[in-house]
Scaffold this active site. Structure first.
Site, PDB file in Angstrom:
ATOM      1  N   ASP A   1       3.828  -4.417  -7.608  1.00  0.00           N
ATOM      2  CA  ASP A   1       3.262  -3.180  -7.041  1.00  0.00           C
ATOM      3  C   ASP A   1       3.914  -1.940  -7.652  1.00  0.00           C
ATOM      4  O   ASP A   1       3.489  -0.823  -7.374  1.00  0.00           O
ATOM      5  CB  ASP A   1       3.420  -3.169  -5.511  1.00  0.00           C
ATOM      6  CG  ASP A   1       4.862  -3.368  -5.069  1.00  0.00           C
ATOM      7  OD1 ASP A   1       5.459  -4.385  -5.463  1.00  0.00           O
ATOM      8  OD2 ASP A   1       5.388  -2.507  -4.353  1.00  0.00           O
TER       9      ASP A   1
ATOM     10  N   GLY B   1       0.829  -1.212   0.000  1.00  0.00           N
ATOM     11  CA  GLY B   1       0.000   0.000   0.000  1.00  0.00           C
ATOM     12  C   GLY B   1       0.853   1.246   0.000  1.00  0.00           C
ATOM     13  O   GLY B   1       2.082   1.184   0.077  1.00  0.00           O
TER      14      GLY B   1
ATOM     15  N   GLY C   1       2.685   3.566   1.480  1.00  0.00           N
ATOM     16  CA  GLY C   1       3.290   3.711   2.798  1.00  0.00           C
ATOM     17  C   GLY C   1       3.797   5.118   3.051  1.00  0.00           C
ATOM     18  O   GLY C   1       4.147   5.467   4.175  1.00  0.00           O
TER      19      GLY C   1
ATOM     20  N   ASP D   1       9.095   4.873   7.768  1.00  0.00           N
ATOM     21  CA  ASP D   1       8.854   6.127   8.486  1.00  0.00           C
ATOM     22  C   ASP D   1       7.968   7.090   7.702  1.00  0.00           C
ATOM     23  O   ASP D   1       7.717   8.210   8.134  1.00  0.00           O
ATOM     24  CB  ASP D   1      10.193   6.799   8.836  1.00  0.00           C
ATOM     25  CG  ASP D   1      11.058   7.030   7.602  1.00  0.00           C
ATOM     26  OD1 ASP D   1      10.560   6.859   6.466  1.00  0.00           O
ATOM     27  OD2 ASP D   1      12.239   7.380   7.767  1.00  0.00           O
TER      28      ASP D   1
ATOM     29  N   ARG E   1      -2.002   0.353  -9.674  1.00  0.00           N
ATOM     30  CA  ARG E   1      -0.941  -0.603  -9.991  1.00  0.00           C
ATOM     31  C   ARG E   1      -1.527  -2.010 -10.188  1.00  0.00           C
ATOM     32  O   ARG E   1      -2.639  -2.278  -9.731  1.00  0.00           O
ATOM     33  CB  ARG E   1       0.053  -0.638  -8.812  1.00  0.00           C
ATOM     34  CG  ARG E   1       0.643   0.711  -8.495  1.00  0.00           C
ATOM     35  CD  ARG E   1       0.951   0.872  -7.008  1.00  0.00           C
ATOM     36  NE  ARG E   1       1.336   2.245  -6.707  1.00  0.00           N
ATOM     37  CZ  ARG E   1       2.586   2.699  -6.742  1.00  0.00           C
ATOM     38  NH1 ARG E   1       3.580   1.867  -6.991  1.00  0.00           N
ATOM     39  NH2 ARG E   1       2.856   3.964  -6.522  1.00  0.00           N
TER      40      ARG E   1
HETATM   41  P1  AMP Z   1       9.113   0.468  -3.119  1.00  0.00           P
HETATM   42  O1  AMP Z   1      10.136  -0.613  -3.061  1.00  0.00           O
HETATM   43  O2  AMP Z   1       9.692   1.858  -2.955  1.00  0.00           O
HETATM   44  O3  AMP Z   1       8.221   0.370  -4.282  1.00  0.00           O
HETATM   45  O4  AMP Z   1       8.215   0.289  -1.806  1.00  0.00           O
HETATM   46  C1  AMP Z   1       7.550  -0.889  -1.476  1.00  0.00           C
HETATM   47  C2  AMP Z   1       6.580  -0.622  -0.363  1.00  0.00           C
HETATM   48  O5  AMP Z   1       7.229  -0.071   0.775  1.00  0.00           O
HETATM   49  C3  AMP Z   1       5.463   0.334  -0.688  1.00  0.00           C
HETATM   50  O6  AMP Z   1       4.337  -0.102  -0.013  1.00  0.00           O
HETATM   51  C4  AMP Z   1       5.975   1.650  -0.135  1.00  0.00           C
HETATM   52  O7  AMP Z   1       4.938   2.541   0.164  1.00  0.00           O
HETATM   53  C5  AMP Z   1       6.661   1.177   1.121  1.00  0.00           C
HETATM   54  N1  AMP Z   1       7.717   2.085   1.581  1.00  0.00           N
HETATM   55  C6  AMP Z   1       8.941   2.279   1.028  1.00  0.00           C
HETATM   56  N2  AMP Z   1       9.648   3.172   1.738  1.00  0.00           N
HETATM   57  C7  AMP Z   1       8.856   3.559   2.777  1.00  0.00           C
HETATM   58  C8  AMP Z   1       9.016   4.461   3.861  1.00  0.00           C
HETATM   59  N3  AMP Z   1      10.133   5.144   4.056  1.00  0.00           N
HETATM   60  N4  AMP Z   1       7.986   4.589   4.718  1.00  0.00           N
HETATM   61  C9  AMP Z   1       6.854   3.895   4.554  1.00  0.00           C
HETATM   62  N5  AMP Z   1       6.633   3.037   3.552  1.00  0.00           N
HETATM   63  C10 AMP Z   1       7.629   2.865   2.670  1.00  0.00           C
HETATM   64 MG    MG Z   2       6.661   1.058  -4.996  1.00  0.00          MG
END
Ligand code: AMP
Ligand code: MG
Length: 507
Positions: A269, A108, A110, A142, A200
């Site tokens: 995703d 989701g 995040g 975070d 997505r």
């Molecule tokens: P990504 O690898 O950047 O596509 O992220 C995968 C998942 O981790 C997604 O659900 C993002 O929203 C979450 N995410 C990545 N970095 C953070 C962060 N610093 N704080 C909260 N959620 C994160």
């Molecule tokens: Mg992502």
């Protein structure tokens, strides 16, 4: 006679370019959590794209006070997550997905918040903050994004757009001194992204996996109605949708391969249902042509290596198809049929890009061989992908050893000469004119791409509080096919230190 009571003046109506709608929000609370952003303390501007703002129909003064109407907060506060303009409705959406080929469960937004959509000259566009604080989907994160990764996403989104590659765009980046812990302590930033939708593959997987067919159906209906209206006319709209997404994804992969872009983390995703490049993290443009290039330092096995991308996207499309199965009575054969054009669509699109890059106007049967051998030649010596194609623009059959400087890129000159003799014959076959071809090829072979070291230099300056390099580089990347001789250094070979830049998922 009683005096008519004085009424306060009507609030200044929001300009037409700022009337928000919320079609995604109309799906209902199973799809998201509404919540305000947690803004950056004492924010400042880092970078902005007036070109992206213009695509929203916004005037040059969009960052100035009063743009959103008298009394509305300034853009800096809105795009650092500290305030909202009237009509914005921030929400974080829920999705799931496969990461590195493994079911990862619920993910989701995040750290992203959808603000709502604007009706722009280019159709409806959603705006989204990235880095605006924790959400119910943050898991261990975070909710923040660091300056480094926000600048990379900003520059690359805009660079890809100007290269003509389908992508989410970036409006701006704001920053602050707020410390954020990654491998080292960095500072927080917020990037604002723009796209017709941020849905997505993982959104579909979420509702399928959790056994929620009504929500799955509502999501498919929403995407078809608003983003693939032609599919609504089909006998089986969901299959038509899968077919359309398959086609767009195949074309996107061909485009990535043609410009030498590696995404780095093609989890389901991170796959846009609209066939857009989305979620710029550990991406990289190829310097030397290495099909096995792995740009994501965390991708130990090379699942997302450059040459693997088309195959991975197809794998991801199968995950999407699986998620759609409940909507077509588990008609696996029909789903398979909808996916089946992928290889042919990809290779047709790829051959089309490569023909353009070689300046070929006509299609001939053995073009694939000529193209493959050219790429093999580049791979054998890890010749710089962007520079080789740009120099090839000025290669002429009449001066095969002394035109354009492309031959000088090869140690094995004989191998280049053997290939270029075939190329010359092929050009002759379609009576190719050198000057026309060169001009055409310069529109297909960018001189400027966002090499890691260029982004890195801008980031290092930005981390010292100097954002001029980020904005300068944006300007260069907005005209990737133009000569821009004053920016020659940005089109050169990467420096030796570029080989040691490590980009990972940490952002
Ligand atoms: P990504 O690898 O950047 O596509 O992220 C995968 C998942 O981790 C997604 O659900 C993002 O929203 C979450 N995410 C990545 N970095 C953070 C962060 N610093 N704080 C909260 N959620 C994160
Ligand atoms: Mg992502």
């Amino acid at each position: 006679m009683t005096a008519r009571p004085l009424s306060p003046p009507a609030p200044a109506a929001a300009p037409a370019a700022l009337r928000w709608t919320h079609r995604f929000a109309s799906l209902g609370p199973a799809f998201f959590t509404e919540m305000p952003p947690a803004g950056l303390p004492e924010p400042h501007w880092v970078a902005w794209s007036d070109d992206c703002a213009a695509s929203l129909g916004w005037p040059a003064g969009w960052r100035e006070p009063g743009f959103a109407g008298a009394g509305a907060p300034p853009a800096l506060d809105v795009f650092s997550g500290r305030a909202l303009w009237p009509g914005m409705r921030p929400l974080a959406s829920v999705y799931s997905g496969h990461q590195f080929g493994v079911w990862a469960g619920q993910l989701g937004d995040g750290r992203a918040l959808w603000l709502g959509e604007l009706h722009t000259p280019a159709g409806p566009q959603e705006l989204q903050l990235k880095g605006g604080g924790r959400t119910p989907y943050s898991r261990m994160g975070d909710g923040r994004a660091v300056l480094r990764s926000s600048i990379r996403e900003f520059l690359c989104s805009e660079a890809m757009h100007h290269l003509g590659v389908p992508t989410t765009r970036a409006l701006c980046v704001t920053g602050s001194a707020l410390p954020v812990r990654r491998e080292r302590i960095e500072t927080a930033a917020v990037a604002t992204r723009v796209a017709p939708s941020f849905i997505r593959f993982g959104h579909f997987e979420h509702f399928a996996h959790h056994g929620l067919p009504d929500e799955l159906r509502a999501l498919a209906d929403h995407v078809i109605a608003h983003h693939y209206p032609a599919c609504a006319e089909a006998e089986r709209p969901v299959l038509a949708l899968l077919g359309a997404v398959t086609e767009r994804t195949a074309r996107l992969m061909a485009h990535w391969q043609a410009v030498g872009f590696a995404h780095g983390v093609m989890n389901t995703d991170n796959m846009s249902i609209l066939g857009l490049t989305i979620d710029y993290g550990p991406f990289g443009f190829l310097d030397g042509f290495d099909p096995g290039h792995i740009c994501n330092h965390s991708d130990e096995r090379g699942r997302y290596a450059f040459a693997a991308q088309p195959q991975v996207a197809w794998w991801n499309l199968h995950a999407l198809a699986q998620a759609l199965a409940p909507l077509v009575d588990d008609d696996v054969d029909a789903l398979q049929d909808a996916l089946s054009p992928y290889p042919a669509t990809f290779s047709q699109a790829m051959t089309g890009h490569m023909r353009a890059k070689l300046g070929l106007l006509q299609a001939e049967a053995d073009d694939a061989g000529l193209i493959d051998d050219w790429l093999r030649l580049l791979a054998a010596e890890r010749v710089d992908y962007t520079i080789a194609h740009r120099r090839l623009c000025d290669w002429r059959p009449a001066a095969p050893h002394a035109s354009g400087g492309v031959r000088d890129l090869f140690i094995d000159r004989a191998a280049f000469d053997a290939w270029s003799a075939r190329y010359a014959a092929r050009l002759d076959h379609e009576a190719s004119q050198d000057a026309d071809r060169a001009a055409r090829m310069r529109r297909a072979n960018p001189k400027f791409v966002l090499r890691n070291h260029l982004a890195q230099a801008a980031i290092e300056r930005a981390e010292q509080g100097d954002f001029a390099e980020t904005m300068r580089l944006l300007g260069v990347l907005q005209r990737p096919f133009d000569e821009q001789p004053e920016h020659e250094a940005d089109a050169g070979f990467p420096p030796d230190w570029a080989r040691h830049i490590e980009v990972s998922c940490s952002s």
